[in-house]
Design a protein around this motif. Structure first.
Motif, PDB file in Angstrom:
ATOM      1  N   THR A 198       0.850  -1.194   0.000  1.00  0.00           N
ATOM      2  CA  THR A 198       0.000   0.000   0.000  1.00  0.00           C
ATOM      3  C   THR A 198       0.887   1.246   0.000  1.00  0.00           C
ATOM      4  O   THR A 198       1.825   1.334   0.786  1.00  0.00           O
ATOM      5  N   PRO A 199       0.632   2.217  -0.870  1.00  0.00           N
ATOM      6  CA  PRO A 199       1.425   3.449  -0.847  1.00  0.00           C
ATOM      7  C   PRO A 199       1.211   4.216   0.459  1.00  0.00           C
ATOM      8  O   PRO A 199       0.082   4.356   0.925  1.00  0.00           O
ATOM      9  N   VAL A 200       2.277   4.687   1.030  1.00  0.00           N
ATOM     10  CA  VAL A 200       2.232   5.493   2.250  1.00  0.00           C
ATOM     11  C   VAL A 200       2.901   6.834   1.951  1.00  0.00           C
ATOM     12  O   VAL A 200       4.071   6.877   1.569  1.00  0.00           O
ATOM     13  N   GLU A 201       2.148   7.913   2.119  1.00  0.00           N
ATOM     14  CA  GLU A 201       2.714   9.246   1.949  1.00  0.00           C
ATOM     15  C   GLU A 201       3.451   9.616   3.224  1.00  0.00           C
ATOM     16  O   GLU A 201       2.876   9.579   4.311  1.00  0.00           O
ATOM     17  N   VAL A 202       4.726   9.943   3.086  1.00  0.00           N
ATOM     18  CA  VAL A 202       5.587  10.203   4.238  1.00  0.00           C
ATOM     19  C   VAL A 202       6.089  11.639   4.178  1.00  0.00           C
ATOM     20  O   VAL A 202       6.684  12.062   3.179  1.00  0.00           O
ATOM     21  N   HIS A 203       5.831  12.406   5.237  1.00  0.00           N
ATOM     22  CA  HIS A 203       6.378  13.746   5.396  1.00  0.00           C
ATOM     23  C   HIS A 203       7.504  13.674   6.423  1.00  0.00           C
ATOM     24  O   HIS A 203       7.342  13.097   7.497  1.00  0.00           O
ATOM     25  N   LEU A 204       8.639  14.262   6.093  1.00  0.00           N
ATOM     26  CA  LEU A 204       9.791  14.285   6.978  1.00  0.00           C
ATOM     27  C   LEU A 204      10.163  15.731   7.278  1.00  0.00           C
ATOM     28  O   LEU A 204      10.181  16.574   6.372  1.00  0.00           O
ATOM     29  N   ALA A 205      10.469  16.016   8.525  1.00  0.00           N
ATOM     30  CA  ALA A 205      10.831  17.370   8.924  1.00  0.00           C
ATOM     31  C   ALA A 205      12.323  17.573   8.756  1.00  0.00           C
ATOM     32  O   ALA A 205      13.134  16.828   9.318  1.00  0.00           O
ATOM     33  N   GLY A 206      12.717  18.587   7.962  1.00  0.00           N
ATOM     34  CA  GLY A 206      14.112  18.966   7.809  1.00  0.00           C
ATOM     35  C   GLY A 206      14.412  20.213   8.608  1.00  0.00           C
ATOM     36  O   GLY A 206      13.580  20.706   9.373  1.00  0.00           O
ATOM     37  N   ARG A 207      15.602  20.765   8.426  1.00  0.00           N
ATOM     38  CA  ARG A 207      15.984  21.957   9.183  1.00  0.00           C
ATOM     39  C   ARG A 207      15.155  23.173   8.790  1.00  0.00           C
ATOM     40  O   ARG A 207      14.662  23.906   9.625  1.00  0.00           O
ATOM     41  N   ASN A 208      15.049  23.379   7.487  1.00  0.00           N
ATOM     42  CA  ASN A 208      14.391  24.597   7.023  1.00  0.00           C
ATOM     43  C   ASN A 208      13.176  24.327   6.143  1.00  0.00           C
ATOM     44  O   ASN A 208      12.590  25.265   5.610  1.00  0.00           O
ATOM     45  N   CYS A 209      12.805  23.085   5.964  1.00  0.00           N
ATOM     46  CA  CYS A 209      11.680  22.771   5.103  1.00  0.00           C
ATOM     47  C   CYS A 209      11.170  21.371   5.417  1.00  0.00           C
ATOM     48  O   CYS A 209      11.725  20.665   6.265  1.00  0.00           O
ATOM     49  N   LEU A 210      10.134  20.976   4.736  1.00  0.00           N
ATOM     50  CA  LEU A 210       9.597  19.631   4.838  1.00  0.00           C
ATOM     51  C   LEU A 210       9.969  18.850   3.594  1.00  0.00           C
ATOM     52  O   LEU A 210      10.174  19.409   2.520  1.00  0.00           O
ATOM     53  N   TYR A 211      10.026  17.522   3.754  1.00  0.00           N
ATOM     54  CA  TYR A 211      10.289  16.645   2.622  1.00  0.00           C
ATOM     55  C   TYR A 211       9.129  15.669   2.489  1.00  0.00           C
ATOM     56  O   TYR A 211       8.548  15.238   3.494  1.00  0.00           O
ATOM     57  N   LEU A 212       8.813  15.328   1.262  1.00  0.00           N
ATOM     58  CA  LEU A 212       7.677  14.455   0.977  1.00  0.00           C
ATOM     59  C   LEU A 212       8.127  13.318   0.086  1.00  0.00           C
ATOM     60  O   LEU A 212       8.928  13.507  -0.841  1.00  0.00           O
ATOM     61  N   THR A 213       7.622  12.121   0.352  1.00  0.00           N
ATOM     62  CA  THR A 213       7.852  10.983  -0.525  1.00  0.00           C
ATOM     63  C   THR A 213       6.709  10.004  -0.344  1.00  0.00           C
ATOM     64  O   THR A 213       5.930  10.088   0.611  1.00  0.00           O
ATOM     65  N   THR A 214       6.571   9.074  -1.273  1.00  0.00           N
ATOM     66  CA  THR A 214       5.587   8.000  -1.166  1.00  0.00           C
ATOM     67  C   THR A 214       6.333   6.677  -1.187  1.00  0.00           C
ATOM     68  O   THR A 214       7.097   6.406  -2.120  1.00  0.00           O
ATOM     69  N   CYS A 215       6.129   5.869  -0.158  1.00  0.00           N
ATOM     70  CA  CYS A 215       6.847   4.605   0.006  1.00  0.00           C
ATOM     71  C   CYS A 215       5.845   3.453   0.120  1.00  0.00           C
ATOM     72  O   CYS A 215       4.749   3.629   0.644  1.00  0.00           O
ATOM     73  N   ALA A 216       6.237   2.293  -0.337  1.00  0.00           N
ATOM     74  CA  ALA A 216       5.395   1.106  -0.211  1.00  0.00           C
ATOM     75  C   ALA A 216       5.471   0.559   1.213  1.00  0.00           C
ATOM     76  O   ALA A 216       6.561   0.417   1.773  1.00  0.00           O
ATOM     77  N   TYR A 217       4.303   0.263   1.799  1.00  0.00           N
ATOM     78  CA  TYR A 217       4.236  -0.317   3.142  1.00  0.00           C
ATOM     79  C   TYR A 217       4.773  -1.750   3.094  1.00  0.00           C
ATOM     80  O   TYR A 217       4.430  -2.526   2.198  1.00  0.00           O
ATOM     81  N   ARG A 218       5.628  -2.101   4.060  1.00  0.00           N
ATOM     82  CA  ARG A 218       6.241  -3.433   4.069  1.00  0.00           C
ATOM     83  C   ARG A 218       5.787  -4.315   5.231  1.00  0.00           C
ATOM     84  O   ARG A 218       5.805  -5.535   5.138  1.00  0.00           O
ATOM     85  N   GLY A 219       5.382  -3.708   6.346  1.00  0.00           N
ATOM     86  CA  GLY A 219       4.949  -4.517   7.479  1.00  0.00           C
ATOM     87  C   GLY A 219       5.070  -3.732   8.770  1.00  0.00           C
ATOM     88  O   GLY A 219       5.430  -2.553   8.776  1.00  0.00           O
ATOM     89  N   ASN A 220       4.759  -4.421   9.896  1.00  0.00           N
ATOM     90  CA  ASN A 220       4.883  -3.774  11.194  1.00  0.00           C
ATOM     91  C   ASN A 220       5.458  -4.746  12.208  1.00  0.00           C
ATOM     92  O   ASN A 220       5.487  -5.962  11.992  1.00  0.00           O
ATOM     93  N   ALA A 221       5.947  -4.195  13.305  1.00  0.00           N
ATOM     94  CA  ALA A 221       6.535  -5.004  14.368  1.00  0.00           C
ATOM     95  C   ALA A 221       5.431  -5.531  15.273  1.00  0.00           C
ATOM     96  O   ALA A 221       4.351  -4.944  15.361  1.00  0.00           O
ATOM     97  N   PRO A 222       5.675  -6.643  15.971  1.00  0.00           N
ATOM     98  CA  PRO A 222       4.669  -7.160  16.909  1.00  0.00           C
ATOM     99  C   PRO A 222       4.438  -6.187  18.065  1.00  0.00           C
ATOM    100  O   PRO A 222       5.359  -5.487  18.492  1.00  0.00           O
ATOM    101  N   LEU A 223       3.185  -6.114  18.534  1.00  0.00           N
ATOM    102  CA  LEU A 223       2.892  -5.340  19.735  1.00  0.00           C
ATOM    103  C   LEU A 223       3.682  -5.892  20.905  1.00  0.00           C
ATOM    104  O   LEU A 223       3.976  -7.087  20.946  1.00  0.00           O
ATOM    105  N   PRO A 224       4.084  -5.092  21.891  1.00  0.00           N
ATOM    106  CA  PRO A 224       3.637  -3.717  22.154  1.00  0.00           C
ATOM    107  C   PRO A 224       4.374  -2.643  21.348  1.00  0.00           C
ATOM    108  O   PRO A 224       4.056  -1.473  21.460  1.00  0.00           O
ATOM    109  N   ALA A 225       5.392  -3.029  20.565  1.00  0.00           N
ATOM    110  CA  ALA A 225       6.043  -2.025  19.706  1.00  0.00           C
ATOM    111  C   ALA A 225       5.029  -1.521  18.683  1.00  0.00           C
ATOM    112  O   ALA A 225       4.129  -2.265  18.258  1.00  0.00           O
ATOM    113  N   GLN A 226       5.151  -0.264  18.309  1.00  0.00           N
ATOM    114  CA  GLN A 226       4.264   0.321  17.296  1.00  0.00           C
ATOM    115  C   GLN A 226       5.140   0.922  16.201  1.00  0.00           C
ATOM    116  O   GLN A 226       5.400   2.117  16.176  1.00  0.00           O
TER     117      GLN A 226
END
Length: 224
Positions: free
Chosen positions: A60-88
């Motif tokens: 699933t495409p995931v839109e990712v915003h990243l905070a830089g020093r003086n601006c924001l960065y944007l990219t779209t990455c494919a979702y790969r999975g998640n860690a077992p709870l209780p980690a999020q």
């Protein structure tokens, strides 16, 4: 908003603040970049256990915003999975490039507004209007859900409804992006359009006021 592509590797930093929005989801989640692998990046996100369990489908495409020093960065990455709870932790494909965003007066607000959309037919006229919803909206464009692929570039006619203080806004727009999104029922498309060149000054003023109201409503719900 002005943007340009830069290499991701020098920008990605452990501890970097993030915002992640999976295609087809009404929610966006705040996070922190926790790990940078060869093929993936890992984000520790603020999310309810219920939403975490109901994770996006792989790729699933995931839109990712990243905070830089003086601006924001944007990219779209494919979702790969998640860690077992209780980690999020969400894992997404490591990007090669980022789109640097120079923020002006426009912010992109993730909100499902009802829309009516007319696309051009093979004869150069417009097809009958189709009802759909927006994924997000800003002062110069929006993204909406379409059941059909829409040619890029092409012109569309929009009727945006439920705008605070405006009720509805009829506007022409240029389709600049059409991205397929996997959903349980099959596939839909997220269509990005720009209407900056079609806004009069009074329309822009009213639209920006409406978006400010929507942004406050979204932030009140805890979505950033």
């Amino acid at each position: 908003m002005i943007s340009d592509l830069v290499k991701a590797a020098p920008i990605l930093t452990v501890g970097q603040k993030m915002r992640l929005h999976a295609a087809g989801s009404e929610h966006a989640y705040k996070g922190v970049l926790q790990e940078i692998g060869e093929l993936y990046i890992a984000a520790a996100i603020e999310i309810s256990p219920e939403d975490y369990i109901n994770a996006p489908l792989v790729d699933t495409p995931v839109e990712v915003h990243l905070a830089g020093r003086n601006c924001l960065y944007l990219t779209t990455c494919a979702y790969r999975g998640n860690a077992p709870l209780p980690a999020q932790i969400w894992y997404v494909k490591k990007p090669d490039t980022l789109e640097r965003q120079q923020q002006r007066e426009f912010v992109r607000v993730p909100v499902p507004l009802p829309l009516r959309v007319k696309t051009i037919n093979i004869y150069g006229g417009y097809k009958d209007a189709r009802e759909t919803v927006s994924v997000d909206i800003s002062g110069n464009g929006l993204c909406f859900v379409s059941e059909q692929d829409i040619p890029v570039p092409s012109m569309v006619q929009l009727l945006i409804e439920d705008l605070p203080g405006m009720d509805e806004l009829p506007i022409s727009a240029d389709a600049v992006r059409c991205m397929p999104v996997k959903v349980p029922a099959g596939c839909v498309y997220h269509v990005g359009v720009c209407f900056e060149n079609y806004l009069s000054r009074p329309m822009r003023t009213h639209l920006l006021h409406a978006i400010n109201v929507l942004q406050r409503q979204v932030l009140h719900k805890g979505i950033r």
